[in-house]
Design an enzyme around this catalytic site. Structure first.
Site, PDB file in Angstrom:
ATOM      1  N   GLU A  23     -17.958  -4.927  23.867  1.00 10.22           N
ATOM      2  CA  GLU A  23     -17.051  -6.080  23.952  1.00 10.22           C
ATOM      3  C   GLU A  23     -15.836  -5.935  23.041  1.00 10.22           C
ATOM      4  OE1 GLU A  23     -21.121  -7.707  25.108  1.00 10.22           O
ATOM      5  OE2 GLU A  23     -20.336  -6.438  23.494  1.00 10.22           O
ATOM      6  N   HIS A  69      -3.984   3.039  -3.503  1.00 10.99           N
ATOM      7  CA  HIS A  69      -4.173   2.525  -2.147  1.00 10.99           C
ATOM      8  C   HIS A  69      -3.494   1.176  -1.932  1.00 10.99           C
ATOM      9  CE1 HIS A  69      -6.066   1.489   1.649  1.00 10.99           C
ATOM     10  NE2 HIS A  69      -6.475   0.356   1.103  1.00 10.99           N
ATOM     11  N   LEU A  98      -8.433  -3.138  10.685  1.00 10.53           N
ATOM     12  CA  LEU A  98      -8.698  -1.729  10.938  1.00 10.53           C
ATOM     13  C   LEU A  98      -9.522  -1.518  12.204  1.00 10.53           C
ATOM     14  CD1 LEU A  98      -9.231  -0.511   7.283  1.00 10.53           C
ATOM     15  CD2 LEU A  98      -7.311  -0.023   8.801  1.00 10.53           C
ATOM     16  N   HIS A 109       0.852  -1.191   0.000  1.00 11.36           N
ATOM     17  CA  HIS A 109       0.000   0.000   0.000  1.00 11.36           C
ATOM     18  C   HIS A 109       0.890   1.244   0.000  1.00 11.36           C
ATOM     19  CE1 HIS A 109      -3.648  -2.388   1.152  1.00 11.36           C
ATOM     20  NE2 HIS A 109      -2.703  -3.186   1.613  1.00 11.36           N
ATOM     21  N   HIS A 142     -28.095 -17.121  23.881  1.00  8.71           N
ATOM     22  CA  HIS A 142     -27.130 -16.902  24.954  1.00  8.71           C
ATOM     23  C   HIS A 142     -26.358 -18.173  25.323  1.00  8.71           C
ATOM     24  CE1 HIS A 142     -28.947 -13.034  25.296  1.00  8.71           C
ATOM     25  NE2 HIS A 142     -28.394 -12.743  26.455  1.00  8.71           N
TER      26      HIS A 142
END
Length: 705
Positions: free
Chosen positions: A450, A294, A149, A47, A511
């Site tokens: 989380e 990019h 990212l 990149h 759950h």
């Protein structure tokens, strides 16, 4: 989309004015650009565009602002730099090389450089020190592994929290040992990832004034202009997060960038976002400002055109003009050497005045546990009713944390359920004072975030602290990426997951974790432990805490589990080897029953019935595949004799992975569907987790030879 002509390429200084590109600062900036282009071109992969755009910002930060000693990249008082846009790794590698950052091996700083020019030429090649994305421990000068990212953004919040905690806990009047900033380069992709938003939200709430993000707003992603998917006002969003927000309209204006850093540091009660408007692939005649700059090499013609635009003195690949490295030594190097020398002198005086605190800091820096850290870990009496392993773990955690002052953590809004609050006298929450907390607080409140929780915990661990975080096991799916990066970086974050099975009962299949254990066991470098009773929990914490390079996932029950009578059954200390013989007949058994967690007591019941009938049986408690696989073959064979074909494994989770221990003809009582919403007893009957079912399977297996 702005054209390349929007900005002057040449400059008599590094402030952006027009003229011949002879200034040493401009030469340094263009050296970063050309090394990045050439590295990607030689690798035929990478990149180039972002390093070309961000080279002036990198120069402004490293040469003018960063408090960092290249001769000692382990100096505790250094500023932290995080390249969240990890795909722009050549930007960081070029800076590490030009700054002369020294190499580190096994916690020791060497005289050799971290990276040489030859290392840059080996970008993205096998066994090189310049992998495609920056990797912690692999390349000195890299503070954290980035590439997925948003992760670096989350890590940076952990770094900033770590600085605040160290400062609040150990600084004393006249001894500001911890007073560093965390700088992060991030991009449009980071801003789109939810983890960065989660992390930014909590950073604003916590008022982390020493956290500074530089957002490279080039408005280009792989698919083209970000207008196809990302048109929000990022500045207003961050103002809503309670950040201080600035804009720099010209990414080549080094003076403006430096002024933005100065303004950001002046704001003490808010994290800062600097929106830097840049042109990706800056200088390339046709590809600047386009998606093709990019994620692919520019090609020889574009590189030639860019170098000509920069007024570059040579078309030779990897050309470094005389004086550029010396320029970094005269700036960053000299400034960092003086600052680190002063820091160590201050620490020597601090040690005389505050010997206890200095000793703790030395343990933190050396990743050592204090003497007597485990002295209060309880031993549990036999109890048929027992205690949930989440509850016993909470008690052990508090016993350990009293004696390890830098053990801190929390939950994603679930601490009352995961039993991860520290409750002994004097413990506070990590919060600004006006939220009734303290930056020396050890109870962290992550909110329902989380993903950010995992990334922040990595940053805390990379700051030298012993970090834990917790949640329901099913929601580990929201944070798999940071857990994976813990393992890749070899940082010993402790992940505490409760509500480990269909034992969640009425909460139902949304759950009830099924495949999560198999996923964790498949992850290299992560130790997964699912203890079977309270004494195994105590043994698990004794095993976890000495780890310096391995993250651990501790998987715990919501429901009470019987505490086994260890005068009758084997010591729980066998947990340290992953699996151990809990009970056995004399001689070679005809059948081996094995289980983890809540199912251990279930197979014990079946074992007792088999034994009463004269069937030669063995019970193996199997809390950790990972620890067991680390044992030598002779130990593994002593627990699971190869000649014994009759085997039964029982676990309230996916059967995936158990076949290696039961063999092709063995029996596995496990979950092959999602769960259901019902009281626990009904679920156990429906899915076959009863002493009768285990007994029947064991009887059938005992006849196998």
């Amino acid at each position: 989309m702005r054209s390349i002509n929007s900005f002057a390429v040449h400059g008599a200084d590094v402030g952006g004015s027009s003229g011949a590109a002879t200034d040493i600062g401009q030469l340094a900036i263009n050296t970063i650009r050309t090394l990045s282009m050439d590295g990607v071109q030689k690798a035929n992969s990478g990149h180039p565009g972002t390093p070309m755009a961000l080279a002036p910002a990198m120069y402004a930060l490293w040469q003018r602002e960063l408090k960092y000693d290249p001769a000692n990249p382990l100096w505790p008082g250094r500023d932290r730099f995080v390249l969240s846009v990890g795909h722009a790794s050549m930007l960081l590698y070029a800076a590490i090389y030009l700054a002369g950052v020294r190499d580190v091996r096994n916690g020791k700083v060497l005289s050799a450089p971290s990276l040489t020019l030859d290392d840059l030429k080996q970008f993205r090649q096998l066994d090189s020190k310049t992998p495609g994305h920056p990797e912690y421990r692999h390349t000195a000068g890299v503070e954290t592994t980035t590439g997925p990212l948003g992760q670096g953004c989350g890590n940076s919040v952990g770094f900033a929290m770590g600085e605040e905690w160290l400062a609040a806990t150990y600084n004393r009047p006249g001894y500001d040992l911890f007073d560093y900033h965390t700088y992060t380069f991030c991009g449009d992709g980071d801003m789109m990832e939810g983890v960065a938003s989660e992390a930014a939200s909590i950073a604003g709430h916590l008022e982390l004034g020493k956290l500074i993000w530089v957002y490279d707003s080039n408005r280009i992603s792989i698919e083209g202009s970000t207008d196809i998917a990302f048109t929000e006002d990022v500045g207003k969003r961050f103002e809503g997060y309670k950040w201080h927000v600035q804009s720099v309209l010209d990414a080549n204006d080094v003076d403006a960038i430096s002024k933005a850093f100065e303004a950001a540091r002046a704001v003490k009660d808010k994290p800062s976002l600097i929106i830097l408007h840049s042109v990706i692939g800056y200088g390339a005649p046709k590809k600047a400002g386009t998606a093709s700059a990019h994620g692919e090499p520019l090609g020889d013609a574009e590189i030639k055109g860019a170098k000509e635009a920069y007024g570059w003195p040579s078309l030779e690949p990897f050309f470094v003009p005389d004086g550029v490295q010396a320029h970094f030594q005269e700036g960053l190097g000299a400034r960092g050497a003086a600052a680190s020398k002063a820091w160590y002198e201050k620490f020597a005086a601090y040690e005389k005045e505050y010997p206890k605190e200095a000793a703790e800091l030395k343990d933190i820096f050396a990743h050592r546990l204090p003497q007597g850290w485990d002295k209060d870990i309880p031993t549990w009496d036999a109890d048929p009713k027992g205690i949930a392993t989440r509850a016993s773990s909470g008690k052990v955690l508090n016993a350990v944390a009293k004696n390890v002052p830098w053990l801190l953590g929390g939950a994603a809004d679930l601490a009352p359920s995961t039993k991860t609050n520290l409750t002994f006298e004097g413990v506070k929450s990590f919060q600004p004072a006006h939220w009734n907390g303290s930056y020396a607080g050890r109870n962290l409140h992550f909110g329902v975030r989380e993903h950010a929780m995992g990334a922040i915990s990595n940053g805390l661990a990379l700051s030298g602290l012993r970090a834990y975080c917790s949640g329901f096991f099913i929601f580990s799916d929201y944070m798999k990426n940071p857990i994976r990066l813990s393992a890749l970086m070899e940082v010993p974050v402790i992940y505490i997951f409760t509500h480990d099975s269909i034992g969640v009962g009425e909460d139902g299949p949304t759950h009830q974790p099924i495949e999560q254990l198999a996923q964790f066991r498949a992850m290299p470098g992560l130790t997964t432990i699912r203890p079977g009773d309270a004494n195994e929990v105590s043994a698990a914490w004794r095993t976890i805490m000495p780890e310096t390079h391995t993250p651990v996932a501790l998987i715990l029950s919501r429901q009470d589990l019987p505490t086994l009578d260890r005068t009758k059954y084997a010591s729980a200390e066998g947990l340290a080897k992953g699996a151990y013989v809990l009970a056995s007949c004399e001689g070679t058994p005809d059948v081996i029953l094995m289980a983890s967690g809540s199912e251990v007591s279930l197979v014990v019941q079946a074992y007792e019935k088999l034994t009463a009938e004269g069937v030669k049986a063995r019970v193996v408690s199997f809390p950790s595949f990972d620890l067991f696989e680390a044992q030598d073959q002779s130990y593994r064979d002593s627990v699971l004799p190869p000649e014994v074909k009759g085997r039964v494994a029982v676990e309230q989770a996916s059967p995936f992975g158990w076949d290696r221990y039961v063999g092709s003809g063995g029996a596995i009582i496990a979950m092959r569907t999602f769960g259901a919403s019902a009281p626990l007893k009904d679920l156990l009957t429906k899915f076959g987790f009863t002493p009768e079912k285990v007994y029947e399977a064991a009887k059938a297996q005992a006849s196998r030879k």
